[in-house]
Design a protein around this motif. Structure first.
Motif, PDB file in Angstrom:
ATOM      1  N   UNK A 227      30.798  11.429 -26.288  1.00 40.77           N
ATOM      2  CA  UNK A 227      29.536  11.521 -25.555  1.00 40.77           C
ATOM      3  C   UNK A 227      29.496  10.573 -24.358  1.00 40.77           C
ATOM      4  N   UNK A 228      30.304   9.521 -24.427  1.00 36.96           N
ATOM      5  CA  UNK A 228      30.313   8.485 -23.395  1.00 36.96           C
ATOM      6  C   UNK A 228      31.224   8.814 -22.218  1.00 36.96           C
ATOM      7  N   UNK A 229      32.146   9.756 -22.422  1.00 39.79           N
ATOM      8  CA  UNK A 229      33.226   9.953 -21.463  1.00 39.79           C
ATOM      9  C   UNK A 229      32.745  10.507 -20.118  1.00 39.79           C
ATOM     10  N   UNK A 230      33.420  10.065 -19.064  1.00 40.86           N
ATOM     11  CA  UNK A 230      33.171  10.533 -17.702  1.00 40.86           C
ATOM     12  C   UNK A 230      34.328  11.464 -17.310  1.00 40.86           C
ATOM     13  N   UNK A 231      34.051  12.691 -16.876  1.00 37.59           N
ATOM     14  CA  UNK A 231      32.738  13.257 -16.510  1.00 37.59           C
ATOM     15  C   UNK A 231      32.196  14.274 -17.516  1.00 37.59           C
ATOM     16  N   UNK A 232      32.741  14.315 -18.734  1.00 40.62           N
ATOM     17  CA  UNK A 232      32.413  15.407 -19.655  1.00 40.62           C
ATOM     18  C   UNK A 232      31.370  15.069 -20.705  1.00 40.62           C
ATOM     19  N   UNK A 233      31.079  13.804 -20.918  1.00 46.45           N
ATOM     20  CA  UNK A 233      30.216  13.411 -22.020  1.00 46.45           C
ATOM     21  C   UNK A 233      28.746  13.731 -21.798  1.00 46.45           C
ATOM     22  N   UNK A 234      28.050  14.032 -22.879  1.00 45.83           N
ATOM     23  CA  UNK A 234      26.631  14.368 -22.795  1.00 45.83           C
ATOM     24  C   UNK A 234      25.800  13.169 -22.348  1.00 45.83           C
ATOM     25  N   UNK A 235      26.141  11.977 -22.810  1.00 51.32           N
ATOM     26  CA  UNK A 235      25.389  10.794 -22.364  1.00 51.32           C
ATOM     27  C   UNK A 235      25.555  10.599 -20.857  1.00 51.32           C
ATOM     28  N   UNK A 236      26.764  10.759 -20.361  1.00 49.22           N
ATOM     29  CA  UNK A 236      27.008  10.653 -18.920  1.00 49.22           C
ATOM     30  C   UNK A 236      26.161  11.674 -18.166  1.00 49.22           C
ATOM     31  N   UNK A 237      26.126  12.908 -18.649  1.00 48.63           N
ATOM     32  CA  UNK A 237      25.341  13.966 -17.994  1.00 48.63           C
ATOM     33  C   UNK A 237      23.862  13.603 -17.935  1.00 48.63           C
ATOM     34  N   UNK A 238      23.325  13.159 -19.046  1.00 48.95           N
ATOM     35  CA  UNK A 238      21.904  12.831 -19.103  1.00 48.95           C
ATOM     36  C   UNK A 238      21.602  11.580 -18.274  1.00 48.95           C
ATOM     37  N   UNK A 239      22.484  10.613 -18.317  1.00 50.54           N
ATOM     38  CA  UNK A 239      22.347   9.407 -17.494  1.00 50.54           C
ATOM     39  C   UNK A 239      22.227   9.772 -16.011  1.00 50.54           C
ATOM     40  N   UNK A 240      23.101  10.649 -15.544  1.00 48.41           N
ATOM     41  CA  UNK A 240      23.042  11.082 -14.143  1.00 48.41           C
ATOM     42  C   UNK A 240      21.684  11.689 -13.815  1.00 48.41           C
ATOM     43  N   UNK A 241      21.180  12.514 -14.718  1.00 45.13           N
ATOM     44  CA  UNK A 241      19.907  13.187 -14.460  1.00 45.13           C
ATOM     45  C   UNK A 241      18.738  12.214 -14.478  1.00 45.13           C
ATOM     46  N   UNK A 242      18.735  11.257 -15.403  1.00 40.04           N
ATOM     47  CA  UNK A 242      17.660  10.260 -15.421  1.00 40.04           C
ATOM     48  C   UNK A 242      17.648   9.482 -14.105  1.00 40.04           C
ATOM     49  N   UNK A 243      18.811   9.072 -13.627  1.00 41.94           N
ATOM     50  CA  UNK A 243      18.884   8.337 -12.362  1.00 41.94           C
ATOM     51  C   UNK A 243      18.381   9.197 -11.214  1.00 41.94           C
ATOM     52  N   UNK A 244      18.815  10.444 -11.153  1.00 42.30           N
ATOM     53  CA  UNK A 244      18.406  11.336 -10.064  1.00 42.30           C
ATOM     54  C   UNK A 244      16.898  11.570 -10.066  1.00 42.30           C
ATOM     55  N   UNK A 245      16.345  11.829 -11.236  1.00 42.06           N
ATOM     56  CA  UNK A 245      14.916  12.116 -11.332  1.00 42.06           C
ATOM     57  C   UNK A 245      14.103  10.881 -10.939  1.00 42.06           C
ATOM     58  N   UNK A 246      14.553   9.711 -11.373  1.00 40.18           N
ATOM     59  CA  UNK A 246      13.809   8.500 -11.018  1.00 40.18           C
ATOM     60  C   UNK A 246      13.827   8.276  -9.508  1.00 40.18           C
ATOM     61  N   UNK A 247      14.977   8.379  -8.899  1.00 34.73           N
ATOM     62  CA  UNK A 247      15.069   8.117  -7.458  1.00 34.73           C
ATOM     63  C   UNK A 247      14.311   9.167  -6.649  1.00 34.73           C
ATOM     64  N   UNK A 248      14.246  10.386  -7.149  1.00 38.49           N
ATOM     65  CA  UNK A 248      13.437  11.420  -6.485  1.00 38.49           C
ATOM     66  C   UNK A 248      11.956  11.051  -6.564  1.00 38.49           C
ATOM     67  N   UNK A 249      11.512  10.626  -7.759  1.00 34.07           N
ATOM     68  CA  UNK A 249      10.110  10.214  -7.922  1.00 34.07           C
ATOM     69  C   UNK A 249       9.792   9.026  -7.024  1.00 34.07           C
ATOM     70  N   UNK A 250      10.732   8.098  -6.909  1.00 33.22           N
ATOM     71  CA  UNK A 250      10.527   6.932  -6.058  1.00 33.22           C
ATOM     72  C   UNK A 250      10.373   7.336  -4.596  1.00 33.22           C
ATOM     73  N   UNK A 251      11.183   8.280  -4.157  1.00 33.99           N
ATOM     74  CA  UNK A 251      11.138   8.697  -2.755  1.00 33.99           C
ATOM     75  C   UNK A 251       9.876   9.475  -2.422  1.00 33.99           C
ATOM     76  N   UNK A 252       9.283  10.132  -3.430  1.00 35.05           N
ATOM     77  CA  UNK A 252       8.113  10.981  -3.202  1.00 35.05           C
ATOM     78  C   UNK A 252       6.798  10.279  -3.540  1.00 35.05           C
ATOM     79  N   UNK A 253       6.845   9.117  -4.127  1.00 34.99           N
ATOM     80  CA  UNK A 253       5.630   8.440  -4.582  1.00 34.99           C
ATOM     81  C   UNK A 253       4.718   8.079  -3.418  1.00 34.99           C
ATOM     82  N   UNK A 254       3.420   8.194  -3.657  1.00 38.15           N
ATOM     83  CA  UNK A 254       2.414   7.822  -2.665  1.00 38.15           C
ATOM     84  C   UNK A 254       2.017   6.367  -2.880  1.00 38.15           C
ATOM     85  N   UNK A 255       2.011   5.609  -1.803  1.00 37.76           N
ATOM     86  CA  UNK A 255       1.681   4.200  -1.926  1.00 37.76           C
ATOM     87  C   UNK A 255       0.177   3.999  -2.053  1.00 37.76           C
TER      88      UNK A 255
END
Length: 252
Positions: A170-198
């Protein structure tokens, strides 16, 4: 970082996780810059371990810290915490990926909410639901020995354990499920950060900063990593490191 303190034949288990997050910040946070650290915090080394640290800030980001603890085969950890600018009431992005000895793995990733108000949680963390479902069956619950899941954690907290160590699929790069979900959590957070209203209201800004400080206080009193630093690098250095770098909003 180069190679492990134990030599080039020992893999930096979470090096690719750290490098990916760093690259994503560079590509998604305008004005990102590295902040100065005292030399004793940049790298601290003991006979069998060393810790590397970096501190960054940028537009919409008050601070984001990186820590890589390298004890070679005996243990490693990548820890990062992103604090948004208090003009945005977003959760913190917390990443804590640990290995103990040759077998034990513990990985924690979450949008760490500043409050537990249902509307706040729905607004800021519900977007994680379909991603979390991909790894839900592999996640457990943290012990109450150190932390309370009802404070500064969301219900989409990734809390993943394994006894397979570096061989964990699950930990392996680039095939592991944890790696896949980790990438998505990072992407979603940074998208929310870029779109947030101050919110430029001084009272609102002060409130968010106070909640970020409360997070620091909570963790400075509980984080088990502090005892690890005590053991390897001494109590005096560890106390300064906790106050100046890990949780500067805490009153110790």
């Amino acid at each position: 970082m180069g190679h492990s303190i134990q030599g080039s034949d020992v893999k930096l288990l979470y090096g690719e996780y750290m490098d990916h997050f760093w690259a994503k910040l560079r590509g998604n946070v305008p004005g990102l810059r590295i902040m100065d650290l005292l030399p004793e915090y940049q790298v601290q080394e003991a006979s069998k371990a060393r810790v590397h640290n970096w501190l960054l800030c940028g537009d919409r980001v008050r601070r984001v810290r990186f820590t890589y603890f390298d004890g070679g085969a005996a243990g490693q950890a990548f820890n990062s915490l992103l604090y948004p600018d208090p003009r945005y009431d977003l959760p913190l992005l917390g990443i804590d990926l640990l290995s103990f000895g040759s077998n034990k793995i513990l990985c924690v990733v979450d949008f760490q909410p500043l409050v537990q108000d249902p509307e706040y949680l729905e607004r800021h963390t519900s977007v994680l639901s379909p991603i979390y479902e991909k790894i839900r069956d592999k996640c457990g619950h943290m012990s109450s020995k150190f932390f309370d899941e009802t404070q500064f954690f969301s219900k989409y907290l990734i809390f993943y354990r394994s006894s397979l160590g570096a061989k964990e699929p699950t930990l392996q790069v680039p095939t592991g499920k944890l790696w896949e979900v980790y990438l998505e959590y990072v992407d979603v957070y940074l998208k929310a950060l870029s779109e947030a209203q101050s919110n430029e209201n001084p009272d609102a800004i002060a409130y968010v900063k106070s909640r970020q400080d409360a997070y620091d206080q909570y963790n400075a009193e509980r984080d088990p990593a502090i005892k690890l630093f005590n053991t390897y690098f001494g109590v005096e250095w560890s106390e300064r490191f906790t106050k100046d770098f890990l949780f500067p909003g805490a009153t110790l």
